[in-house]
Design a protein around this motif. Structure first.
Motif, PDB file in Angstrom:
ATOM      1  N   UNK A  17      39.994  39.522  34.523  1.00 20.25           N
ATOM      2  CA  UNK A  17      40.965  39.940  35.098  1.00 20.25           C
ATOM      3  C   UNK A  17      40.249  41.672  36.145  1.00 20.25           C
ATOM      4  N   UNK A  18      39.910  42.179  34.327  1.00 19.68           N
ATOM      5  CA  UNK A  18      39.795  43.619  35.081  1.00 19.68           C
ATOM      6  C   UNK A  18      38.771  44.125  35.516  1.00 19.68           C
ATOM      7  N   UNK A  19      37.341  42.612  35.916  1.00 13.81           N
ATOM      8  CA  UNK A  19      36.539  42.415  36.873  1.00 13.81           C
ATOM      9  C   UNK A  19      36.838  41.876  38.214  1.00 13.81           C
ATOM     10  N   UNK A  20      37.962  40.954  38.108  1.00  8.70           N
ATOM     11  CA  UNK A  20      38.096  40.802  39.813  1.00  8.70           C
ATOM     12  C   UNK A  20      37.653  39.578  40.695  1.00  8.70           C
ATOM     13  N   UNK A  21      36.850  38.862  38.772  1.00 10.25           N
ATOM     14  CA  UNK A  21      37.224  37.206  38.863  1.00 10.25           C
ATOM     15  C   UNK A  21      38.233  36.517  39.392  1.00 10.25           C
ATOM     16  N   UNK A  22      38.444  36.384  40.233  1.00  6.80           N
ATOM     17  CA  UNK A  22      39.945  35.116  40.054  1.00  6.80           C
ATOM     18  C   UNK A  22      39.545  33.975  39.840  1.00  6.80           C
ATOM     19  N   UNK A  23      38.575  32.895  40.253  1.00 10.35           N
ATOM     20  CA  UNK A  23      38.270  32.398  39.669  1.00 10.35           C
ATOM     21  C   UNK A  23      37.899  31.626  38.026  1.00 10.35           C
ATOM     22  N   UNK A  39      52.213  29.759  26.260  1.00 13.51           N
ATOM     23  CA  UNK A  39      51.634  30.708  27.394  1.00 13.51           C
ATOM     24  C   UNK A  39      52.617  31.943  27.030  1.00 13.51           C
ATOM     25  N   UNK A  40      51.308  33.529  27.059  1.00 12.67           N
ATOM     26  CA  UNK A  40      51.674  34.699  26.829  1.00 12.67           C
ATOM     27  C   UNK A  40      52.127  35.253  28.681  1.00 12.67           C
ATOM     28  N   UNK A  41      53.172  36.261  27.733  1.00  9.87           N
ATOM     29  CA  UNK A  41      53.393  37.095  29.884  1.00  9.87           C
ATOM     30  C   UNK A  41      52.103  37.666  30.282  1.00  9.87           C
ATOM     31  N   UNK A  42      50.853  38.339  28.986  1.00 10.81           N
ATOM     32  CA  UNK A  42      50.063  39.089  29.566  1.00 10.81           C
ATOM     33  C   UNK A  42      48.906  38.528  29.981  1.00 10.81           C
ATOM     34  N   UNK A  47      45.482  37.597  35.321  1.00 16.61           N
ATOM     35  CA  UNK A  47      45.563  36.697  36.123  1.00 16.61           C
ATOM     36  C   UNK A  47      45.603  37.652  37.429  1.00 16.61           C
ATOM     37  N   UNK A  48      47.099  38.134  37.584  1.00 15.38           N
ATOM     38  CA  UNK A  48      47.680  38.994  38.871  1.00 15.38           C
ATOM     39  C   UNK A  48      46.333  40.318  39.183  1.00 15.38           C
ATOM     40  N   UNK A  49      46.189  40.818  38.081  1.00 13.77           N
ATOM     41  CA  UNK A  49      45.217  41.874  37.852  1.00 13.77           C
ATOM     42  C   UNK A  49      43.809  41.510  38.629  1.00 13.77           C
ATOM     43  N   UNK A  50      43.543  40.691  38.617  1.00 16.57           N
ATOM     44  CA  UNK A  50      42.343  40.105  39.060  1.00 16.57           C
ATOM     45  C   UNK A  50      42.297  39.647  40.815  1.00 16.57           C
ATOM     46  N   UNK A  98      60.032  41.281  37.146  1.00 14.77           N
ATOM     47  CA  UNK A  98      58.962  42.479  36.935  1.00 14.77           C
ATOM     48  C   UNK A  98      57.653  41.574  37.813  1.00 14.77           C
ATOM     49  N   UNK A  99      57.362  40.035  36.891  1.00 14.83           N
ATOM     50  CA  UNK A  99      56.337  39.675  37.113  1.00 14.83           C
ATOM     51  C   UNK A  99      56.296  39.137  38.767  1.00 14.83           C
ATOM     52  N   UNK A 100      56.973  39.017  39.448  1.00 13.61           N
ATOM     53  CA  UNK A 100      57.113  38.424  40.654  1.00 13.61           C
ATOM     54  C   UNK A 100      56.550  40.153  41.430  1.00 13.61           C
ATOM     55  N   UNK A 101      57.131  40.959  41.005  1.00 19.36           N
ATOM     56  CA  UNK A 101      56.772  42.350  41.816  1.00 19.36           C
ATOM     57  C   UNK A 101      54.733  42.418  41.677  1.00 19.36           C
ATOM     58  N   UNK A 102      54.834  41.950  40.294  1.00 23.42           N
ATOM     59  CA  UNK A 102      53.141  42.488  40.540  1.00 23.42           C
ATOM     60  C   UNK A 102      52.406  41.382  40.836  1.00 23.42           C
ATOM     61  N   UNK A 103      52.923  40.174  41.445  1.00 20.74           N
ATOM     62  CA  UNK A 103      52.468  39.553  42.669  1.00 20.74           C
ATOM     63  C   UNK A 103      52.972  40.451  44.321  1.00 20.74           C
ATOM     64  N   UNK A 104      53.940  40.589  44.459  1.00 21.14           N
ATOM     65  CA  UNK A 104      54.019  41.041  45.315  1.00 21.14           C
ATOM     66  C   UNK A 104      53.013  42.075  45.671  1.00 21.14           C
ATOM     67  N   UNK A 105      52.615  43.275  44.543  1.00 24.04           N
ATOM     68  CA  UNK A 105      51.767  44.077  45.132  1.00 24.04           C
ATOM     69  C   UNK A 105      50.460  43.954  45.867  1.00 24.04           C
TER      70      UNK A 105
END
Length: 392
Positions: A17-23, A39-42, A47-50, A98-105
């Motif tokens: 995620x930090x490296x930007x490897x989306x796949x 499943x965990x929130x983190x 994945x969104x951070x990626x 909160x997760x939706x906002x991360x996605x929108x960002x």
């Protein structure tokens, strides 16, 4: 072999995620689902951070001369967000605001397009011969370029095209490129072909309110709409951003806050629309919203883009006296640099006098702790010290 445990997969997900490897991040989500890990929130945050990390290059090195359709695929992250939503739905993990906002960002974190920007001035450097430097005491304050002393000044460019400035197209019709159709600017910016990534962002936000990918509908909050405003101004869609702030938010029972106003003011500052900035600053005042340091920074930036140093200095003084608000220290330096670059020496001295008054400021019981802290940092900032200002 090292077994892929739940803990190890989470660490790998964080790293990718930090490296930007989306796949790889999405593949790890699928692996965790196939193995029945809880499943965990983190893991969804990673994945969104990626997606956000993958857009870093575009944010820093975007070619503003290319249209949205010619930009890299990361400019429209909808497909990857849908994959994350599907994974969450299949594992019965609820979608939160909160997760939706991360996605929108992710739509607002890929930088600004050419429609949102204008270069108001160019920096000119002229060489200085050593025999022209009569006073050795000013040698430390002379700018150097390629190890040679130079005289630096700013030359103002022509203003932005009228269609970029909201106050100049208010109530007027603009022609749609390639056709004879004329529209109001808000209708033009609402067309899907204005900016496909922006259209995707608005559509994605609407789908979240209706229930996307099997999730329950969610309610967008102030942060959600502030992110959409940021996505609009980054695409040069100031009229659509104003529509969200003025109509969409109140119609959904949400009052805009200082962050929403500041986001819009930054967008207006980039095109130098001083009348509209003044209008929305007055709206903040009428709604009893206290201006922040970012408010002052945005408006001063817009005024300096127009070369109006006098009004910028006055505005900083007024905000300090009336609202006890100061901009970041970089704003003070920018005022001085623009004033000196345009040979407005007396305006530069006037702002130095303002800074000197700040250095003499003493707190009292009516000042907030946050403001006292900001004043302390300003007074102790080495770049605003007497020696630094003399060199400048």
């Amino acid at each position: 072999k090292t077994p892929l445990t739940g803990k190890l997969s989470m660490r790998m997900l964080e790293a990718n995620g930090k490296a930007g490897n989306i796949g790889r991040a999405l593949s790890l989500l699928s692996v965790r689902m196939s193995r029945g890990y809880e499943p965990q929130r983190l893991e969804f945050v990673h994945a969104i951070t990626a997606i956000e990390a993958a857009g870093l290059y575009l944010r820093q090195h975007r070619n503003v001369f290319l249209s949205d359709k010619d930009q890299p695929q990361i400019d429209d992250p909808t497909r990857w967000l849908d994959a994350i939503l599907m994974n969450m739905s299949q594992r019965s993990f609820p979608l939160t605001t909160e997760l939706a906002n991360r996605m929108l960002n992710t739509y607002a974190s890929t930088g600004k397009t050419g429609k949102a920007l204008h270069y108001f001035y160019r920096v000119l450097r002229s060489p200085i011969h050593e025999d022209e430097i009569l006073d050795e005491r000013v040698q430390d304050g002379i700018a150097h370029y390629r190890n040679k002393p130079v005289n630096v000044r700013l030359e103002m460019r022509p203003p932005p095209p009228y269609h970029k400035i909201p106050s100049q197209v208010k109530g007027k019709l603009v022609r749609k490129p390639g056709t004879e159709v004329k529209q109001l600017k808000l209708d033009r910016e609402s067309d899907p072909d204005w900016s496909p990534p922006l259209t995707s962002a608005i559509t994605f936000a609407d789908s979240l309110k209706q229930g996307a990918c099997g999730h329950d509908p969610i309610e967008l909050d102030t942060i959600s709409y502030s992110i959409l405003i940021k996505a609009c101004v980054n695409r040069g869609s100031c009229w659509r951003a104003m529509h969200i702030l003025d109509e969409v938010m109140p119609s959904n029972g949400i009052e805009p806050d200082a962050i929403a106003f500041n986001t819009l003011l930054y967008g207006l500052a980039r095109v130098g629309d001083a009348p509209t900035m003044k209008e929305y600053f007055n709206k903040m005042h009428s709604k009893n919203i206290q201006p922040t340091a970012e408010t002052v920074e945005a408006i001063v930036t817009g005024l300096l883009n127009l070369g109006d140093v006098t009004t910028a200095i006055t505005f900083v003084q007024d905000c300090f006296n009336q609202y006890s608000v100061l901009p970041p220290y970089t704003t003070h330096l920018k005022i001085l640099e623009v004033a000196l670059g345009r040979d407005l020496v007396y305006e530069a001295k006037r702002h130095v006098f303002v800074i000197q008054q700040l250095m003499k400021w003493q707190p009292n019981k009516y000042h907030s702790e946050e403001f006292c802290r900001r004043m302390e940092l300003t007074q102790k900032n080495p770049k605003l010290s007497k020696d630094s200002l003399q060199r400048l």
